[in-house]
Write an enzyme that holds these catalytic residues in place. Structure first.
Site, PDB file in Angstrom:
ATOM      1  N   LYS A 111      30.194  27.313  42.474  1.00 24.35           N
ATOM      2  CA  LYS A 111      30.149  26.509  43.692  1.00 24.35           C
ATOM      3  C   LYS A 111      29.661  27.427  44.809  1.00 24.35           C
ATOM      4  CE  LYS A 111      32.779  23.155  46.366  1.00 24.35           C
ATOM      5  NZ  LYS A 111      32.429  23.597  47.695  1.00 24.35           N
ATOM      6  N   LYS A 309      38.579  25.402  43.516  1.00 25.42           N
ATOM      7  CA  LYS A 309      38.361  26.350  44.610  1.00 25.42           C
ATOM      8  C   LYS A 309      39.111  27.655  44.342  1.00 25.42           C
ATOM      9  CE  LYS A 309      36.891  25.283  48.438  1.00 25.42           C
ATOM     10  NZ  LYS A 309      36.747  24.277  49.440  1.00 25.42           N
ATOM     11  N   CYS A 404      40.674  41.807  83.682  1.00 25.15           N
ATOM     12  CA  CYS A 404      40.087  42.776  82.761  1.00 25.15           C
ATOM     13  C   CYS A 404      41.096  43.901  82.498  1.00 25.15           C
ATOM     14  CB  CYS A 404      38.795  43.340  83.360  1.00 25.15           C
ATOM     15  SG  CYS A 404      38.106  44.671  82.378  1.00 25.15           S
ATOM     16  N   CYS A 407      39.521  47.238  84.167  1.00 29.51           N
ATOM     17  CA  CYS A 407      39.247  47.478  85.588  1.00 29.51           C
ATOM     18  C   CYS A 407      40.010  46.524  86.494  1.00 29.51           C
ATOM     19  CB  CYS A 407      37.744  47.378  85.862  1.00 29.51           C
ATOM     20  SG  CYS A 407      37.140  45.684  85.783  1.00 29.51           S
TER      21      CYS A 407
HETATM   22  S1  IVH Z   1      27.321  18.977  42.966  1.00 28.92           S
HETATM   23  C1  IVH Z   1      28.225  14.501  43.806  1.00 28.92           C
HETATM   24  N1  IVH Z   1      27.201  21.527  42.433  1.00 28.92           N
HETATM   25  O1  IVH Z   1      29.906  21.567  47.267  1.00 28.92           O
HETATM   26  C2  IVH Z   1      28.369  15.953  43.693  1.00 28.92           C
HETATM   27  N2  IVH Z   1      27.851  20.871  44.616  1.00 28.92           N
HETATM   28  O2  IVH Z   1      32.222  19.594  47.964  1.00 28.92           O
HETATM   29  C3  IVH Z   1      27.242  16.693  44.256  1.00 28.92           C
HETATM   30  N3  IVH Z   1      28.233  22.759  46.141  1.00 28.92           N
HETATM   31  O3  IVH Z   1      28.386  19.112  49.215  1.00 28.92           O
HETATM   32  C4  IVH Z   1      27.485  18.119  44.446  1.00 28.92           C
HETATM   33  N4  IVH Z   1      27.775  24.360  44.700  1.00 28.92           N
HETATM   34  O4  IVH Z   1      27.277  21.386  49.140  1.00 28.92           O
HETATM   35  C5  IVH Z   1      27.477  20.588  43.372  1.00 28.92           C
HETATM   36  N5  IVH Z   1      27.008  23.766  41.820  1.00 28.92           N
HETATM   37  C6  IVH Z   1      27.272  22.837  42.735  1.00 28.92           C
HETATM   38  C7  IVH Z   1      27.635  23.182  44.060  1.00 28.92           C
HETATM   39  C8  IVH Z   1      27.934  22.162  44.963  1.00 28.92           C
HETATM   40  C9  IVH Z   1      28.120  24.086  45.952  1.00 28.92           C
HETATM   41  C10 IVH Z   1      28.651  22.124  47.406  1.00 28.92           C
HETATM   42  C11 IVH Z   1      27.757  21.012  47.874  1.00 28.92           C
HETATM   43  C12 IVH Z   1      28.642  19.809  48.038  1.00 28.92           C
HETATM   44  C13 IVH Z   1      29.995  20.424  48.060  1.00 28.92           C
HETATM   45  C14 IVH Z   1      30.976  19.455  47.450  1.00 28.92           C
END
Ligand code: IVH
Length: 679
Positions: A111, A309, A404, A407
């Site tokens: 991600k 996450k 400040c 000063c």
């Molecule tokens: S798929 C319908 N793949 O994460 C799903 N998203 O919370 C489409 N993101 O808005 C998203 N890496 O900006 C997907 N490998 C990945 C991702 C990814 C980062 C972000 C993206 C999205 C957010 C979702």
């Protein structure tokens, strides 16, 4: 009472949303934000009578920007549900298994932590790039996106791609570019970007594609949409897209069991630290598009995907005090002094508090137990106060300094700015010393041997108060200072003497006009040629120069409006510093065509094609032979070939007539009966 909690959560989430999206200064972790949001969703579902269309649950954050035109997404840009532990991932796995009731594969991928972008390709050409916006419509940022080197502008005709498709991905700022950008901003005392995501987002929203290009964004693509996709598998489609020329991660993996998914997550939880870009989790997607369609969507997220996450590393420690630091431009930064605590391998003693709004948002009191996080940020920050551990004896609420700390001048806050400033530019010691430190720095006058300690020593001894004083230092005075002997004195004086040879553009940078960094100084020196000319320039004249915006122009004008600055510049000039560019550089050139790629076509009245080529280069532009999406304009003479005309029209490249071009480079044409060729 659950009703009261709903109201409280809405209030909190609205505030956090604003701090995150509007002020670019989040005060709570994503984890905390998501759990509050989930609590609210949960409570609202149990109290339908309390429905409110403006509840934070009713929208996905918007990054719409008024200065861009907008475009509606053909397929809405949804977000993903977040999970934070193995159990939640298992639940997702089991839910999918139950709903599908047949074997399935999960595609695991990283991600990426940037901002999402949708790219539209028609006949193999990138025609539009749109941000996520509110999920339904986003800002058209095609010109900026075109500067991202890894995004193909035109696909290889042999590629086998569908005639029309959309590909989505993440725009990112790699760690190295992020650190470079922040170092530049630090030098200019501009607010630093807290993390690469904010930097990427701020960059993509700039109205200046040249600057966007300079900041070196990157992008990974992870989602292909359209009518005639190559395969039923998401993974397989992405591998195809990789062959078409898109940057698709090599770290995607198809998994068939929950254990394989867990292994992937565990592996990348540590390994991601070696990647050149920021990641904040793992995305799990059901691989088959047919199965994805079967599972379908909820209101704001698909049922076929989920995000896991990573937990940002954080530590709990006590807030001992808050101090306020004054920089060269007078900007005052609040800093939290903490009981030392171990965090990601280092001991953290201090954390930035950014500005007064952040302090207020955290409801910070001295003695509070606070969470410090490094996450994607370089400087640790306080993300949350541990309210549970607050006793009855609450320490004093942290107040932003009124005066400040150095000063005693009353601090000011300019409209629209988050920072407080010490207005006493003329005698506030850290401002005076900071300006001298900047003046002697390597990229400015490059005076060796004068580090911050020595500058402080000279300052305390009353030997220097401003940059011009450096030039009246005597060997005797220097040698008399503790730790410095005759040898150091000679070497420092030699270095000061050598600085008289430093070219004008660096002198201009060194005098420390706010917002005039190294690059801007070069542009100004080239455009105005001398300090005198720059001093006389109006805001209008300054903003005529490519890349000089209102903010820089205003700053230059107000610098020279201050009599003290003019006197200082005059003293430097009398000393013999270079106040104009060297003769060889005064060749009538300019930067009017900086960043422009120009194609010459047709027959001309005033100059030969070769002369035009030289003129383009003299004014900072680049001449190329063939028209592409990168061409800024075509310098079009008479009898331009029809195929070139057609290509220009197809790619939307504008034509500029000979006379218009001569006017642009400030060379007056002698004949004015040339027809206009603009379309
Ligand atoms: S798929 C319908 N793949 O994460 C799903 N998203 O919370 C489409 N993101 O808005 C998203 N890496 O900006 C997907 N490998 C990945 C991702 C990814 C980062 C972000 C993206 C999205 C957010 C979702």
């Amino acid at each position: 009472m659950e009703e009261d909690r709903i109201l409280e959560l809405r209030r909190l989430l609205h505030r956090y949303n604003n701090l995150y999206y509007v002020q670019n200064a989040p005060v709570v972790s994503d984890f905390e934000f998501d759990s509050l949001m989930r609590e609210l969703q949960d409570l609202e579902s149990r109290h339908p009578d309390m429905f409110d269309a403006s509840s934070p649950t009713q929208r996905v954050g918007s990054d719409l920007n008024r200065s861009f035109s907008q475009s509606e997404h053909q397929y809405p840009m949804l977000s993903l549900d977040n999970t934070y532990n193995a159990q939640e991932v298992r639940e997702f796995f089991e839910r999918v298994a139950g709903l599908l009731n047949e074997p399935f594969e999960i595609c695991c991928e990283l991600k990426y932590d940037g901002l999402s972008i949708s790219l539209i390709y028609e006949d193999g050409v990138l025609t539009k790039a749109v941000t996520r916006g509110d999920g339904v419509k986003g800002d058209i940022v095609t010109d900026n996106v075109r500067t991202i080197r890894c995004i193909p502008l035109r696909l290889d005709p042999a590629g086998g791609w569908p005639r029309k498709f959309e590909i989505r991905g993440e725009v990112l700022m790699p760690w190295t570019s992020f650190e470079k950008l922040n170092a530049e901003r630090e030098e200019l005392e501009e607010p630093l970007f807290a993390n690469p995501r904010n930097a990427a987002s701020g960059t993509l929203k700039l109205q200046n594609p040249k600057e966007v290009s300079r900041r070196q964004l990157d992008s990974y693509l992870y989602y292909l949409l359209g009518e005639q996709l190559p395969a039923d598998g998401h993974y397989e489609n992405m591998m195809e897209a990789q062959k078409w020329g898109f940057k698709v991660s090599d770290h995607m993996k198809k998994c068939s069991t929950f254990q394989e998914v867990l292994d992937y997550i565990n592996y990348w939880d540590t390994e991601r630290k070696n990647l050149p870009v920021a990641t904040d989790g793992i995305v799990l997607k059901v691989n088959s598009l047919r199965q994805q369609r079967n599972l379908g969507f909820k209101a704001k997220s698909p049922r076929w995907a989920i995000a896991y996450k990573f937990q940002a590393e954080r530590a709990l420690t006590r807030l001992d005090s808050v101090s306020f630091q004054v920089g060269r431009t007078g900007a005052v930064t609040p800093v939290a002094n903490l009981e030392p605590v171990q965090l990601s391998g280092t001991v953290v003693r201090r954390a930035t508090l950014h500005n007064a709004d952040i302090i207020k948002g955290l409801d910070l009191h001295i003695g509070d137990m606070v969470y410090v996080e490094k996450g994607g940020e370089i400087i640790p920050k306080i993300t949350e106060v541990d309210m549970e551990s607050r006793g009855i004896l609450l320490g004093d609420a942290v107040q932003f300094a009124a005066v400040c700390p150095e000063c005693g001048a009353r601090l000011v806050r300019y409209p629209g700015e988050a920072a407080h400033y010490c207005p006493n530019t003329g005698s506030c010691p850290p401002q005076l010393k900071g300006r001298i430190e900047h003046f002697v720095s390597r990229k400015a006058m490059n005076i060796d041997g004068l580090g911050p300690e020595i500058i402080n020593q000279f300052f305390q001894a009353g030997m220097i108060r401003d940059i011009a004083d450096l030039y009246s230092l005597s060997a005797r005075d220097i040698a008399r200072q503790e730790g410095l002997g005759e040898k150091s004195a000679v070497s420092i004086l030699r270095s000061i003497e050598n600085s008289l040879q430093v070219p004008f553009e660096r002198v201009l940078f060194a005098v420390g006009i706010r917002f005039v960094g190294e690059t801007v100084a070069k542009i100004l020196a080239k455009a105005f040629k001398s300090m005198d000319a720059l001093k006389k320039a109006t805001v209008e004249e300054l903003t005529q120069v490519n890349e000089i915006g209102d903010r820089i122009a205003q700053s230059i004008v107000s610098f020279f409006a201050d009599e003290k600055n003019c006197t200082l510049v005059q003293r430097l000039s009398d000393i013999g510093l270079k106040m104009e560019i060297e003769d060889s550089a005064t060749d009538g050139g300019s930067d009017r065509l900086a960043g422009k790629t120009v194609v010459i076509s047709g027959v001309f009245n005033h100059h030969s094609r070769d002369e035009y080529k030289q003129l383009i280069e003299k004014h900072g532009g680049k001449n190329t032979g063939s028209i592409s999406a990168k061409t800024s304009f075509i310098l079009a003479g008479q009898n331009m070939g029809p195929s070139k005309l057609e290509k220009a029209r197809e790619l939307g490249v504008p034509l500029m007539s000979e006379n218009e071009f001569l006017e642009l480079i400030d060379e007056k044409p002698t004949i004015t009966d040339e027809p206009l060729l603009l379309f």
